[in-house]
Design a protein around this motif. Structure first.
Motif, mmCIF file in Angstrom:
data_model
loop_
_atom_site.group_PDB
_atom_site.id
_atom_site.type_symbol
_atom_site.label_atom_id
_atom_site.label_comp_id
_atom_site.label_asym_id
_atom_site.label_seq_id
_atom_site.Cartn_x
_atom_site.Cartn_y
_atom_site.Cartn_z
ATOM 1 N N ALA A 507 24.921 22.245 52.837
ATOM 2 C CA ALA A 507 23.638 22.483 52.363
ATOM 3 C C ALA A 507 23.779 23.163 51.188
ATOM 4 N N GLU A 508 24.963 24.201 51.071
ATOM 5 C CA GLU A 508 25.336 24.934 49.962
ATOM 6 C C GLU A 508 26.609 24.282 49.374
ATOM 7 N N LYS A 509 26.544 24.278 47.835
ATOM 8 C CA LYS A 509 27.573 23.865 47.245
ATOM 9 C C LYS A 509 28.850 24.879 47.381
ATOM 10 N N VAL A 510 29.791 24.171 47.767
ATOM 11 C CA VAL A 510 31.180 25.207 47.743
ATOM 12 C C VAL A 510 32.234 24.619 46.718
ATOM 13 N N TYR A 511 32.509 25.562 45.996
ATOM 14 C CA TYR A 511 33.507 25.170 44.771
ATOM 15 C C TYR A 511 35.003 25.955 45.151
ATOM 16 N N VAL A 512 36.085 25.571 44.175
ATOM 17 C CA VAL A 512 37.134 26.511 44.546
ATOM 18 C C VAL A 512 37.037 28.154 44.249
ATOM 19 N N GLN A 513 36.173 28.284 43.125
ATOM 20 C CA GLN A 513 35.921 29.405 43.040
ATOM 21 C C GLN A 513 34.985 30.375 43.975
ATOM 22 N N THR A 514 34.328 29.624 44.609
ATOM 23 C CA THR A 514 33.641 30.049 45.837
ATOM 24 C C THR A 514 34.739 30.694 47.077
ATOM 25 N N LEU A 515 35.777 29.772 47.170
ATOM 26 C CA LEU A 515 36.672 30.431 48.153
ATOM 27 C C LEU A 515 37.574 31.428 47.556
ATOM 28 N N ILE A 516 37.985 31.473 46.294
ATOM 29 C CA ILE A 516 38.635 32.621 45.852
ATOM 30 C C ILE A 516 38.042 34.007 45.992
ATOM 31 N N GLU A 517 36.769 33.816 45.645
ATOM 32 C CA GLU A 517 35.863 35.051 46.164
ATOM 33 C C GLU A 517 35.894 35.286 47.589
ATOM 34 N N GLN A 518 35.584 34.350 48.353
ATOM 35 C CA GLN A 518 35.494 34.699 49.893
ATOM 36 C C GLN A 518 36.998 35.287 50.186
ATOM 37 N N HIS A 519 37.968 34.806 49.698
ATOM 38 C CA HIS A 519 39.424 35.402 49.925
ATOM 39 C C HIS A 519 39.957 36.550 49.041
ATOM 40 N N ALA A 520 38.851 37.292 48.438
ATOM 41 C CA ALA A 520 39.237 38.168 47.308
ATOM 42 C C ALA A 520 40.409 39.112 47.566
ATOM 43 N N ASP A 521 40.339 39.796 48.790
ATOM 44 C CA ASP A 521 41.441 40.981 49.013
ATOM 45 C C ASP A 521 42.754 40.512 49.226
ATOM 46 N N GLU A 522 42.882 39.140 49.758
ATOM 47 C CA GLU A 522 44.165 38.747 49.904
ATOM 48 C C GLU A 522 44.770 37.862 48.681
ATOM 49 N N VAL A 523 43.888 37.487 47.846
ATOM 50 C CA VAL A 523 44.145 36.889 46.605
ATOM 51 C C VAL A 523 44.788 37.950 45.483
ATOM 52 N N PHE A 524 44.010 39.074 45.633
ATOM 53 C CA PHE A 524 44.391 40.343 44.964
ATOM 54 C C PHE A 524 45.840 40.891 45.519
ATOM 55 N N ALA A 525 45.858 40.902 46.824
ATOM 56 C CA ALA A 525 47.196 41.274 47.383
ATOM 57 C C ALA A 525 48.558 40.443 47.229
ATOM 58 N N MET A 542 34.934 24.254 35.296
ATOM 59 C CA MET A 542 35.785 24.717 36.256
ATOM 60 C C MET A 542 36.634 25.981 35.983
ATOM 61 N N ALA A 543 37.596 25.642 34.916
ATOM 62 C CA ALA A 543 38.484 26.938 34.798
ATOM 63 C C ALA A 543 37.744 27.989 34.150
ATOM 64 N N ALA A 544 36.485 27.997 33.405
ATOM 65 C CA ALA A 544 36.023 29.146 32.912
ATOM 66 C C ALA A 544 35.248 29.882 34.216
ATOM 67 N N ASP A 545 34.851 29.061 35.172
ATOM 68 C CA ASP A 545 34.186 29.675 36.382
ATOM 69 C C ASP A 545 35.266 30.410 37.352
ATOM 70 N N VAL A 546 36.365 29.660 37.425
ATOM 71 C CA VAL A 546 37.342 30.318 37.934
ATOM 72 C C VAL A 546 37.878 31.675 37.622
ATOM 73 N N GLU A 547 38.006 31.616 36.059
ATOM 74 C CA GLU A 547 38.370 32.947 35.485
ATOM 75 C C GLU A 547 37.436 33.859 35.864
ATOM 76 N N LYS A 548 36.201 33.610 35.592
ATOM 77 C CA LYS A 548 35.074 34.670 35.888
ATOM 78 C C LYS A 548 35.283 35.118 37.327
ATOM 79 N N ALA A 549 35.653 34.113 38.456
ATOM 80 C CA ALA A 549 35.834 34.598 39.812
ATOM 81 C C ALA A 549 37.008 35.358 39.930
ATOM 82 N N LEU A 550 38.155 35.194 39.164
ATOM 83 C CA LEU A 550 39.380 35.916 39.291
ATOM 84 C C LEU A 550 39.177 37.406 38.670
#
Length: 583
Positions: A507-525, A542-550
């Motif tokens: 029902a909701e659109k899930v993109y790679v940047q969505t998952l990056i933010e869902q795993h924010a703590d581990e990504v930063f670690a 995509m790349a612009a949205d991923v950078e914003k998420a990062l």
């Protein structure tokens, strides 16, 4: 006291004849008679003259320092900058080649001779490795530059875009406004840049400031330069197609093919690394060529003159000319205006009617190779190169259109047929040299290509570093590229994490940047533990949205604002731990 070597004796005698009799180099109280003293004074005077002459020759031969700075997204400016270094040596200059982001505008104040080669990317933006320099140069508080800085700019762009060479033009204007001296006019190259680039580099060294600096300097025949590969854009290797297999499902909205090309016989000149790109020379679709000929009222048997010499029109339209792209030159040659912004050559011919063969040939720009991220490791597939290519297909003005190279590889190139290819080296987009370093890869859709290569490479090297892949597309059922390989690597542990995003499966659109933010703590670690981040895919979205998420992930990890997060990401970029292969 006699000289045993006749040449030495002649040199000494000449020195004696030329020496100043008022100057004695041997002290009066030295234990020599007058004849010996005279002979020694002549010897020392001669040796002194020889040394002075050698010093003067060394000074004369010393090359004039200059800087060649480049900003390059696809690698063309980097290739040209190395050619510029070699050419500079033949003109009496020793060129330091570096990326623009290695310097600040303040650093330029200490230079006297500078050339800049920079492409324009996206919507008039600088390449990734020139973005920091560009931002600092355009800032209101950018320091002034001295008139002693003599510069010239070469821009690479595409005349079919509205922001043609915008980045180069702005850098050129800004340097002059800040006080630097333009040694030679900027040149704005189109995709077929060879002739314009050659004209520009000649004009730079013919300019007054460069000529005066090198006056009396002997060109060096021993400038160290990277040897040119045997195969390049203008001299491709003829590889053969091993296979082309569709990897997206039949129900997918996209047709994505896995392409394998044999490099047998190419030798070391076709050596590539995971992260490099492959240039592919396409052939235009015969149906499209026929449509162009019909609209122009021509048979194709006409002879036309090209830059490379005479050719039959049909052959030129098949292999030498871009039969789709409308440029200002196209409109001028055909004497018409484009009916719409997205008009192609066929639209102009259908609107304006027949034209002469030479007029048509002169209106079209040369066909260019396409660059594709290599999706294989040479360690896993020696003698082969693999690509992951999505066929480009779209409707335009009630007719079906298609990409030239993607459909050439996907439907017109038969197994065993030959195709012109060359390797385009990447400066930094390679797996970390430290096999223990963690690696985060973000590549949805065909952006998976280099990361398949990265994983094959790390597996072959026995790398112990953790690997995290973010991949996705529209539907898991039909868009899961390299599913078997990815899940096998997930099972063996080569992939520490496999994060999959399907934008149309819920029902909701899930993109790679969505998952990056869902795993924010581990990504930063992972970042804090030394991980490198690599992104491949669409630049504008995509790349612009991923950078914003990062940036949000980093700000959260630092408990700081976006400014601090940007500084953190910039530091990763400087350490080559944040890399993008975007288009």
């Amino acid at each position: 006291m006699n000289a045993q070597n006749p040449l030495i004796a002649q040199t000494i005698e000449a020195a004696i004849a030329a020496s100043d009799p008022q100057v004695d180099l041997v002290p009066d109280d030295a234990p020599f008679d007058p004849a010996q003293r005279q002979w020694l004074n002549g010897l020392l005077t001669g040796l002194s003259a020889i040394a002075a002459s050698a010093t003067a020759s060394a000074e004369e031969a010393r090359l004039v320092p200059m800087n060649v700075l480049y900003g390059s997204q696809s690698g063309n400016c980097e290739v040209l900058s190395k050619d510029m270094r070699k050419f500079a040596g033949a003109q009496g200059f020793e060129a330091n080649v570096a990326v623009l982001d290695d310097f600040t505008p303040a650093d330029l104040a200490g230079m006297q001779h500078l050339t800049i080669l920079v492409s324009t990317f996206g919507e008039g933006e600088p390449p990734d490795n020139a973005s920091k320099f560009y931002a600092a140069l355009m800032a209101e508080d950018c320091p002034p530059l001295p008139a002693s800085l003599n510069f010239s700019v070469c821009g690479l762009g595409d005349t079919s875009y509205a922001d043609f060479n915008k980045c180069a033009e702005e850098i050129d204007t800004r340097l002059a406004v800040l006080g630097a001296t333009r040694a030679a006019d900027m040149i704005k190259c189109d995709v077929d840049f060879d002739d314009d680039y050659a004209q520009w580099k000649t004009s730079v060294f013919a300019s007054d400031s460069f000529q005066s600096a090198s006056a009396g300097v002997s060109a060096s025949p021993v400038i160290e330069a990277e040897s040119a590969p045997a195969f390049d854009k203008n001299h491709p290797f003829m590889g053969s197609l091993i296979t082309c297999e569709r990897r997206s499902g039949e129900t997918s909205a996209k047709c994505v093919n896995h392409v394998e090309i044999s490099l047998a016989g190419g030798g070391v000149d076709l050596d590539y690394s995971a992260g490099d790109a492959l240039g592919v020379w396409p052939v235009n679709c015969p149906e499209d060529v026929s449509a162009i000929l019909k609209a122009a009222g021509l048979t194709g048997r006409e002879t036309v003159e090209l830059k490379t010499g005479p050719a039959r029109l049909a052959a030129a339209l098949s292999t030498k000319l871009d039969i789709a792209t409308v440029t200002p030159k196209t409109l001028e040659a055909l004497g018409c205006d484009a009916p719409t912004e997205d008009a192609q050559v066929l639209d102009l011919l259908l609107l304006n009617g027949a034209c002469e063969a030479q007029v048509l040939a002169s209106a079209l720009r040369p066909l260019q190779p396409r660059l594709y991220s290599i999706s294989s490791s040479p360690k896993a597939h020696p003698g082969e190169v693999h690509l992951t290519v999505g066929e480009v297909r779209y409707d335009l003005h009630e007719r079906a259109c298609k990409g030239v190279a993607s459909t050439y590889l996907g439907e017109r190139l038969m197994t065993g047929n030959m195709v012109g290819v060359y390797v385009q080296k990447s400066a930094h987009f390679h797996p970390p040299s430290d096999d223990s370093a963690p690696l985060i890869m973000i590549g949805p859709g065909t952006g998976i290509a280099p990361f398949r290569a990265f994983l094959e490479e790390r597996e072959a090297r026995g790398a112990t570093g953790r690997n995290w892949l973010f991949f996705g597309d529209q539907h898991k059922a039909c868009d899961y590229l390299y599913k078997d390989a990815l899940e096998a690597w997930d099972d063996t542990g080569l992939l520490t994490h496999l994060s999959l995003a399907w934008s149309r499966d819920g029902a909701e659109k899930v993109y790679v940047q969505t998952l990056i933010e869902q795993h924010a703590d581990e990504v930063f670690a992972w970042l804090e533990e030394g991980a490198a981040i690599y992104i491949c895919g669409d630049a504008s979205r995509m790349a612009a949205d991923v950078e914003k998420a990062l940036l949000r992930v980093i700000a959260r990890g630092l408990d700081a604002d976006e400014i601090a997060a940007r500084a953190y990401l910039d530091a990763l970029t400087s350490e080559h731990r944040y890399q993008r292969d975007v288009y």
